[in-house]
Write a protein that holds these residues in place. Structure first.
Motif, PDB file in Angstrom:
ATOM      1  N   LEU A 284     -17.071   1.741  -4.227  1.00  0.00           N
ATOM      2  CA  LEU A 284     -16.026   2.522  -3.582  1.00  0.00           C
ATOM      3  C   LEU A 284     -15.679   1.953  -2.209  1.00  0.00           C
ATOM      4  O   LEU A 284     -14.507   1.948  -1.799  1.00  0.00           O
ATOM      5  CB  LEU A 284     -16.473   3.982  -3.436  1.00  0.00           C
ATOM      6  CG  LEU A 284     -16.622   4.773  -4.737  1.00  0.00           C
ATOM      7  CD1 LEU A 284     -17.120   6.185  -4.454  1.00  0.00           C
ATOM      8  CD2 LEU A 284     -15.303   4.826  -5.504  1.00  0.00           C
ATOM      9  N   THR A 285     -16.691   1.443  -1.508  1.00  0.00           N
ATOM     10  CA  THR A 285     -16.449   0.813  -0.209  1.00  0.00           C
ATOM     11  C   THR A 285     -15.618  -0.455  -0.377  1.00  0.00           C
ATOM     12  O   THR A 285     -14.693  -0.712   0.405  1.00  0.00           O
ATOM     13  CB  THR A 285     -17.776   0.483   0.486  1.00  0.00           C
ATOM     14  OG1 THR A 285     -18.525   1.690   0.683  1.00  0.00           O
ATOM     15  CG2 THR A 285     -17.540  -0.181   1.838  1.00  0.00           C
ATOM     16  N   SER A 286     -15.927  -1.244  -1.417  1.00  0.00           N
ATOM     17  CA  SER A 286     -15.153  -2.451  -1.696  1.00  0.00           C
ATOM     18  C   SER A 286     -13.709  -2.110  -2.025  1.00  0.00           C
ATOM     19  O   SER A 286     -12.770  -2.765  -1.546  1.00  0.00           O
ATOM     20  CB  SER A 286     -15.784  -3.234  -2.863  1.00  0.00           C
ATOM     21  OG  SER A 286     -17.074  -3.685  -2.533  1.00  0.00           O
ATOM     22  N   PHE A 287     -13.522  -1.080  -2.824  1.00  0.00           N
ATOM     23  CA  PHE A 287     -12.163  -0.687  -3.213  1.00  0.00           C
ATOM     24  C   PHE A 287     -11.389  -0.155  -2.006  1.00  0.00           C
ATOM     25  O   PHE A 287     -10.197  -0.436  -1.843  1.00  0.00           O
ATOM     26  CB  PHE A 287     -12.222   0.377  -4.309  1.00  0.00           C
ATOM     27  CG  PHE A 287     -10.910   0.604  -5.005  1.00  0.00           C
ATOM     28  CD1 PHE A 287     -10.450  -0.285  -5.956  1.00  0.00           C
ATOM     29  CD2 PHE A 287     -10.124   1.697  -4.690  1.00  0.00           C
ATOM     30  CE1 PHE A 287      -9.233  -0.090  -6.592  1.00  0.00           C
ATOM     31  CE2 PHE A 287      -8.908   1.900  -5.322  1.00  0.00           C
ATOM     32  CZ  PHE A 287      -8.463   0.998  -6.276  1.00  0.00           C
ATOM     33  N   ASP A 288     -12.069   0.581  -1.128  1.00  0.00           N
ATOM     34  CA  ASP A 288     -11.413   1.114   0.062  1.00  0.00           C
ATOM     35  C   ASP A 288     -10.971  -0.020   0.990  1.00  0.00           C
ATOM     36  O   ASP A 288      -9.899   0.055   1.609  1.00  0.00           O
ATOM     37  CB  ASP A 288     -12.367   2.051   0.805  1.00  0.00           C
ATOM     38  CG  ASP A 288     -11.735   2.629   2.058  1.00  0.00           C
ATOM     39  OD1 ASP A 288     -10.750   3.374   1.939  1.00  0.00           O
ATOM     40  OD2 ASP A 288     -12.224   2.333   3.164  1.00  0.00           O
ATOM     41  N   SER A 289     -11.767  -1.077   1.079  1.00  0.00           N
ATOM     42  CA  SER A 289     -11.396  -2.214   1.925  1.00  0.00           C
ATOM     43  C   SER A 289     -10.145  -2.910   1.389  1.00  0.00           C
ATOM     44  O   SER A 289      -9.338  -3.440   2.162  1.00  0.00           O
ATOM     45  CB  SER A 289     -12.554  -3.206   2.024  1.00  0.00           C
ATOM     46  OG  SER A 289     -12.800  -3.830   0.774  1.00  0.00           O
ATOM     47  N   LEU A 290      -9.977  -2.913   0.060  1.00  0.00           N
ATOM     48  CA  LEU A 290      -8.776  -3.506  -0.530  1.00  0.00           C
ATOM     49  C   LEU A 290      -7.546  -2.677  -0.174  1.00  0.00           C
ATOM     50  O   LEU A 290      -6.479  -3.215   0.135  1.00  0.00           O
ATOM     51  CB  LEU A 290      -8.919  -3.594  -2.052  1.00  0.00           C
ATOM     52  CG  LEU A 290     -10.054  -4.465  -2.599  1.00  0.00           C
ATOM     53  CD1 LEU A 290     -10.031  -4.450  -4.120  1.00  0.00           C
ATOM     54  CD2 LEU A 290      -9.950  -5.879  -2.085  1.00  0.00           C
ATOM     55  N   ILE A 291      -7.682  -1.353  -0.223  1.00  0.00           N
ATOM     56  CA  ILE A 291      -6.556  -0.469   0.101  1.00  0.00           C
ATOM     57  C   ILE A 291      -6.094  -0.681   1.535  1.00  0.00           C
ATOM     58  O   ILE A 291      -4.892  -0.664   1.831  1.00  0.00           O
ATOM     59  CB  ILE A 291      -6.948   1.001  -0.130  1.00  0.00           C
ATOM     60  CG1 ILE A 291      -7.328   1.242  -1.595  1.00  0.00           C
ATOM     61  CG2 ILE A 291      -5.811   1.942   0.275  1.00  0.00           C
ATOM     62  CD1 ILE A 291      -7.856   2.635  -1.867  1.00  0.00           C
ATOM     63  N   SER A 292      -7.054  -0.903   2.438  1.00  0.00           N
ATOM     64  CA  SER A 292      -6.719  -1.032   3.853  1.00  0.00           C
ATOM     65  C   SER A 292      -5.905  -2.282   4.151  1.00  0.00           C
ATOM     66  O   SER A 292      -5.277  -2.371   5.210  1.00  0.00           O
ATOM     67  CB  SER A 292      -8.007  -1.048   4.689  1.00  0.00           C
ATOM     68  OG  SER A 292      -8.774  -2.202   4.405  1.00  0.00           O
ATOM     69  N   ARG A 293      -5.882  -3.247   3.242  1.00  0.00           N
ATOM     70  CA  ARG A 293      -5.157  -4.496   3.482  1.00  0.00           C
ATOM     71  C   ARG A 293      -3.680  -4.405   3.137  1.00  0.00           C
ATOM     72  O   ARG A 293      -2.922  -5.311   3.459  1.00  0.00           O
ATOM     73  CB  ARG A 293      -5.778  -5.633   2.659  1.00  0.00           C
ATOM     74  CG  ARG A 293      -7.238  -5.907   2.959  1.00  0.00           C
ATOM     75  CD  ARG A 293      -7.734  -7.028   2.062  1.00  0.00           C
ATOM     76  NE  ARG A 293      -9.183  -7.109   2.030  1.00  0.00           N
ATOM     77  CZ  ARG A 293      -9.865  -7.960   1.251  1.00  0.00           C
ATOM     78  NH1 ARG A 293      -9.195  -8.770   0.445  1.00  0.00           N
ATOM     79  NH2 ARG A 293     -11.177  -7.972   1.261  1.00  0.00           N
ATOM     80  N   SER A 294      -3.268  -3.353   2.473  1.00  0.00           N
ATOM     81  CA  SER A 294      -1.888  -3.271   1.994  1.00  0.00           C
ATOM     82  C   SER A 294      -1.260  -1.930   2.345  1.00  0.00           C
ATOM     83  O   SER A 294      -1.747  -0.877   1.940  1.00  0.00           O
ATOM     84  CB  SER A 294      -1.842  -3.469   0.472  1.00  0.00           C
ATOM     85  OG  SER A 294      -0.577  -3.143  -0.049  1.00  0.00           O
ATOM     86  N   GLY A 295      -0.168  -1.988   3.112  1.00  0.00           N
ATOM     87  CA  GLY A 295       0.555  -0.762   3.425  1.00  0.00           C
ATOM     88  C   GLY A 295       1.176  -0.144   2.192  1.00  0.00           C
ATOM     89  O   GLY A 295       1.189   1.081   2.036  1.00  0.00           O
ATOM     90  N   ASN A 296       1.674  -0.995   1.279  1.00  0.00           N
ATOM     91  CA  ASN A 296       2.289  -0.487   0.048  1.00  0.00           C
ATOM     92  C   ASN A 296       1.263   0.208  -0.838  1.00  0.00           C
ATOM     93  O   ASN A 296       1.547   1.244  -1.439  1.00  0.00           O
ATOM     94  CB  ASN A 296       2.960  -1.624  -0.725  1.00  0.00           C
ATOM     95  CG  ASN A 296       4.282  -2.036  -0.104  1.00  0.00           C
ATOM     96  OD1 ASN A 296       5.005  -1.201   0.428  1.00  0.00           O
ATOM     97  ND2 ASN A 296       4.590  -3.318  -0.149  1.00  0.00           N
TER      98      ASN A 296
END
Length: 325
Positions: free
Chosen positions: A81-93
């Motif tokens: 979940l931490t890995s997935f959250d870090s991916l979300i933080s990289r993209s505004g879209n």
């Protein structure tokens, strides 16, 4: 000359409008699925998260989650979940998408006593493939990605570094308006099979539909528990000496739905459970009983850690149904 130019210009605009209309109509006619229709049937737990990043921040800041996720299977869950959250933080879209659309996370037991996670969200945009390609370019800049075909659906595989600095691959695909991703490629393939099957038949269980339609809306998340596969998921979480109680859960009921509310010092779960009348399930023994008021709570000591209440209005019928079970 001007009339000729003007006539040609109008003709070109008309052709473009017709082509655009045809494309728009094709997109609208293309069948789209709800995420719950595409989740493989061996999911032991499905979590529907509202506003992913906000809910995750609230959950991981609680002491209860910090203590529970420090070891064992929940540690793996916390890392993914931490890995997935870090991916979300990289993209505004991507962040905007998951603020407007719910994220579905399902846990699927494996034959090795472990579990794999599946992530899924509906894409409301007219062209989901183009939208997803834009997201990938935002999140994974200068990363070499691989593509392959599986049963006519494109799968994209991206190397990423996990929380413990070990490299693994995130596989994703876009199909029928759904963005589906997993760190396990064969789980993604099973989902693609489910999507193709669902297009020809409705494969969502009635017992799941019942709890799904009763789920709360103004909550951090909805948690759906599939008792048929829950024992397989619970094995790596419970200690060895407590695993002897696990097999009985498969016949407890069909599905439960819990509304999750996260507070600073507490995590609250309230919900509903469904059963199948045609199957021998424990909760069916209460089918002929009337609900009873719980008055015991008024005299419980303040330091009570657990209370289990069973209320029946006709003990003879209850005992007979229990013996039959």
């Amino acid at each position: 000359m001007k009339k000729l130019f003007f006539g040609s210009f109008i003709t070109i605009l008309s052709v473009l409008a017709i082509l655009g209309g045809i494309y728009y109509y094709q997109q609208l006619k293309s069948p789209r699925l709800k995420p719950v229709q595409a989740i493989p049937s061996n999911a032991a737990v499905v979590v529907e998260v509202k506003n992913v990043r906000k809910s995750w921040e609230k959950l991981k800041s609680t002491k209860l989650w910090q203590d529970a996720s420090s070891t064992g299977a929940l540690k793996k869950l916390n890392e993914e979940l931490t890995s997935f959250d870090s991916l979300i933080s990289r993209s505004g879209n991507l962040n905007d998408l998951l603020e407007s659309e719910n994220l579905y996370i399902s846990a699927h037991p494996t034959n090795t006593g472990d579990f794999n996670l599946l992530f899924m969200a509906a894409i409301p945009q007219l062209n989901p493939e183009d939208f997803t390609n834009t997201l990938v370019k935002e999140v994974f800049k200068d990363v070499a990605i691989a593509k392959r075909q599986f049963q006519g659906t494109e799968i994209v595989e991206i190397p990423i570094n996990s929380a413990n600095d070990k490299q693994k691959y995130l596989s994703y695909s876009v199909s029928k308006g759904l963005l589906v991703a997993s760190f396990t490629s064969y789980l993604l393939e099973n989902t693609i099979r489910k999507i193709k099957k669902t297009l020809s038949t409705d494969s969502v269980e009635q017992s799941f539909t019942k709890v799904y339609n009763s789920s709360g809306r103004n909550v951090e998340a909805n948690i759906y528990v599939n008792y048929k596969f829950l024992p397989d998921l619970a094995k790596p979480i419970l200690k060895m000496e407590r695993r002897n109680v696990i097999p009985g859960f498969s016949n407890f009921a069909s599905w439960s739905e819990f509304d999750l509310r996260v507070k600073n010092d507490a995590i609250s779960l309230t919900g509903i459970t469904s059963t199948k009348n045609t199957e021998n399930q424990y909760l069916n023994i209460f089918a002929n009983q009337a609900p009873q008021a719980i008055k015991l709570t008024s005299i419980l000591p303040y330091n009570t850690a657990l209370m289990v209440f069973t209320g029946v209005n006709n003990f003879d019928n209850y005992y007979s149904d229990y013996r039959s079970y």
